[in-house]
Design a protein around this motif. Sequence first.
Motif, PDB file in Angstrom:
ATOM      1  N   ARG A   1      42.183  42.357  58.760  1.00 52.66           N
ATOM      2  CA  ARG A   1      40.979  41.912  58.754  1.00 52.66           C
ATOM      3  C   ARG A   1      40.112  42.105  57.621  1.00 52.66           C
ATOM      4  N   LYS A   2      40.705  42.661  56.620  1.00 48.87           N
ATOM      5  CA  LYS A   2      40.033  43.302  55.363  1.00 48.87           C
ATOM      6  C   LYS A   2      39.448  41.995  54.477  1.00 48.87           C
ATOM      7  N   LYS A   3      38.196  41.941  54.089  1.00 47.25           N
ATOM      8  CA  LYS A   3      37.721  40.722  53.578  1.00 47.25           C
ATOM      9  C   LYS A   3      38.271  40.688  51.980  1.00 47.25           C
ATOM     10  N   VAL A   4      38.961  41.636  51.576  1.00 53.00           N
ATOM     11  CA  VAL A   4      39.467  41.231  50.113  1.00 53.00           C
ATOM     12  C   VAL A   4      40.792  40.407  50.322  1.00 53.00           C
ATOM     13  N   TYR A   5      41.405  40.603  51.273  1.00 54.00           N
ATOM     14  CA  TYR A   5      42.603  39.595  51.595  1.00 54.00           C
ATOM     15  C   TYR A   5      42.283  38.172  52.008  1.00 54.00           C
TER      16      TYR A   5
ATOM     17  N   LEU B   1      51.249  37.543  38.994  1.00 54.58           N
ATOM     18  CA  LEU B   1      51.212  38.778  38.183  1.00 54.58           C
ATOM     19  C   LEU B   1      50.332  38.377  36.971  1.00 54.58           C
ATOM     20  N   SER B   2      50.559  37.338  36.365  1.00 60.26           N
ATOM     21  CA  SER B   2      50.164  36.835  35.217  1.00 60.26           C
ATOM     22  C   SER B   2      48.432  36.770  35.208  1.00 60.26           C
ATOM     23  N   VAL B   3      47.886  36.122  36.322  1.00 57.55           N
ATOM     24  CA  VAL B   3      46.497  35.797  36.461  1.00 57.55           C
ATOM     25  C   VAL B   3      46.052  37.177  36.778  1.00 57.55           C
ATOM     26  N   SER B   4      46.519  37.951  37.668  1.00 56.48           N
ATOM     27  CA  SER B   4      46.018  39.437  38.047  1.00 56.48           C
ATOM     28  C   SER B   4      45.817  40.238  36.985  1.00 56.48           C
ATOM     29  N   ALA B   5      47.097  40.308  36.136  1.00 59.23           N
ATOM     30  CA  ALA B   5      47.002  41.191  34.927  1.00 59.23           C
ATOM     31  C   ALA B   5      45.950  40.625  33.721  1.00 59.23           C
ATOM     32  N   TYR B   6      45.495  39.525  33.785  1.00 61.42           N
ATOM     33  CA  TYR B   6      44.533  39.178  32.992  1.00 61.42           C
ATOM     34  C   TYR B   6      43.096  39.382  33.601  1.00 61.42           C
ATOM     35  N   PHE B   7      43.100  39.412  34.868  1.00 55.76           N
ATOM     36  CA  PHE B   7      41.617  40.271  35.288  1.00 55.76           C
ATOM     37  C   PHE B   7      41.500  41.526  35.257  1.00 55.76           C
TER      38      PHE B   7
ATOM     39  N   HIS C   1      37.038  41.566  38.738  1.00 58.57           N
ATOM     40  CA  HIS C   1      37.580  41.412  40.346  1.00 58.57           C
ATOM     41  C   HIS C   1      38.659  42.529  40.324  1.00 58.57           C
ATOM     42  N   LEU C   2      38.375  43.680  40.184  1.00 65.29           N
ATOM     43  CA  LEU C   2      39.421  44.674  39.956  1.00 65.29           C
ATOM     44  C   LEU C   2      40.327  44.744  41.285  1.00 65.29           C
ATOM     45  N   GLU C   3      39.600  45.046  42.549  1.00 65.60           N
ATOM     46  CA  GLU C   3      40.145  45.281  43.831  1.00 65.60           C
ATOM     47  C   GLU C   3      41.136  44.044  43.916  1.00 65.60           C
ATOM     48  N   PHE C   4      40.626  42.827  43.861  1.00 66.43           N
ATOM     49  CA  PHE C   4      41.433  41.552  44.028  1.00 66.43           C
ATOM     50  C   PHE C   4      42.527  41.586  43.213  1.00 66.43           C
TER      51      PHE C   4
END
Length: 462
Positions: free
Chosen positions: A43-47, A202-208, A214-217
């Motif tokens: 129930r963590k909002k980040v997920y 991985l690509s989109v997350s690495a871009y952020f 949106h570091l935690e995301f």
Amino acid sequence: MTVEDLSRLQFAFTAMFHYIFPPFSIGMGLLLVIFESMYYFTRKKVYEVITRFWIKVFAANFSVGVATGIVLEFEFGTNWATYSRFVGDVFGSPLAAEGIFAFFLESGFLAVLLFGWNKVKPGFHLFATAMVALGSVLSGFWIIVANSWQQTPVAYELVQDSNGFMRAVITDFWQMVFNPSSMSRFSHAIVGAYVQGAFLVLSVSAYFLLKEKHLEFAKRSFVIALVVASIASLLQPLIGHESAHVAYEHQPAKMAAFEGLYETQKNAPMYLFGYVDEETETTKGIAVPGALSFLLDWDTDYEVKGLDQFPKEEHPPVNSVFQSYHLMVALGMFFIGITLLALFLWWRKKLFDQRWLLKIFVAAVVLPVIANQAGWYSAERGRQPWLVYGLLKTEDGISKAVSAPEVYTSLILFGLVYMLLLFSWLYVLNKEIKHGPESHSEMETDYRERHEQFDSFNKSLK
């Protein structure tokens, strides 16, 4: 160019363009189930933020994949009528099963996945997500069953219809489904799809991470996708090894083309890279002596059949098959190396400080696409000149009524439409990525707007 050349070019273009999208859908389907399960149980909002963002990306990819796939079935009738007449009784069953058990499943729950977040209970939404993911895998299964029967045809008999045409008829449905190559090829394709879907995340997350947004995301998305990519990448050589065994047992000419092996020999080498001169029938490059014999039978003295065991007119285009096969293998090794390195750095808590590595992951999104395309190309070109291995040659499968100008015109039109679809897909992806995941306030606003629209709709019905 002849009708055959143009028809083959058109089908190759439309099939390879379409094949960009199903692996993304299959790979992201698994990740959506993982992301949403994390939200459901913690129930963590980040997920929730992670899941809802990737649902949007999944939807854009799924829609283009469906649109581009429909064309292929029409081409069977327009360009390959003789082939369709020959295999229609066989292909009808798996393609019908794909529609009934796979496409209906994923499309039936797709609306809940896309629009039901605030309309249904979390458990049911997770179930809908799992059904969409399962449907995409089942869709791939039935398509690969149909294709694998072309590679290793079994459980059929040849009958002559009232017009004098020969056609293959199924004698045992389940034996046809589980033909010698279907499960190894299905496993190989699905695991490749998991790699491709994971590398998009991985690509989109690495871009952020590089943009420090949106570091935690980004960190949580990256780590989960990294674990999936690592496991899938490590599994792929094992499954590929089994697939190579099946290919050698049932299509030895294809296996010989994969390795550029013209001469039947013991202690057969396995090339790391090289070039095949088809005129002189020689292969030059860096090879490991005896490695091919060892991998096929765990014995370097094992005699491997070369292309000299087959008539020249039944040789596939050796160099192009050799190069595409080795490109696939090389990229597979790269995926193992880079994902294990990233896992090690994550364990040492140094991963997100390595900007050079994050930049590689941003660009690496195209590499699994290339690897999957190269593997598909190797499998299809490697069985040439056969359309149905040992039964029907490609030159005998084309339509008799279609002309070269007609195929040429349709090829140009398909090219224009597909380029428009590609630019639209890239535009939507770019828009979603630039916007990034929704904030908590945006999700609350979206929740209220959807309920207001729903209430307004109910009032209008009354």
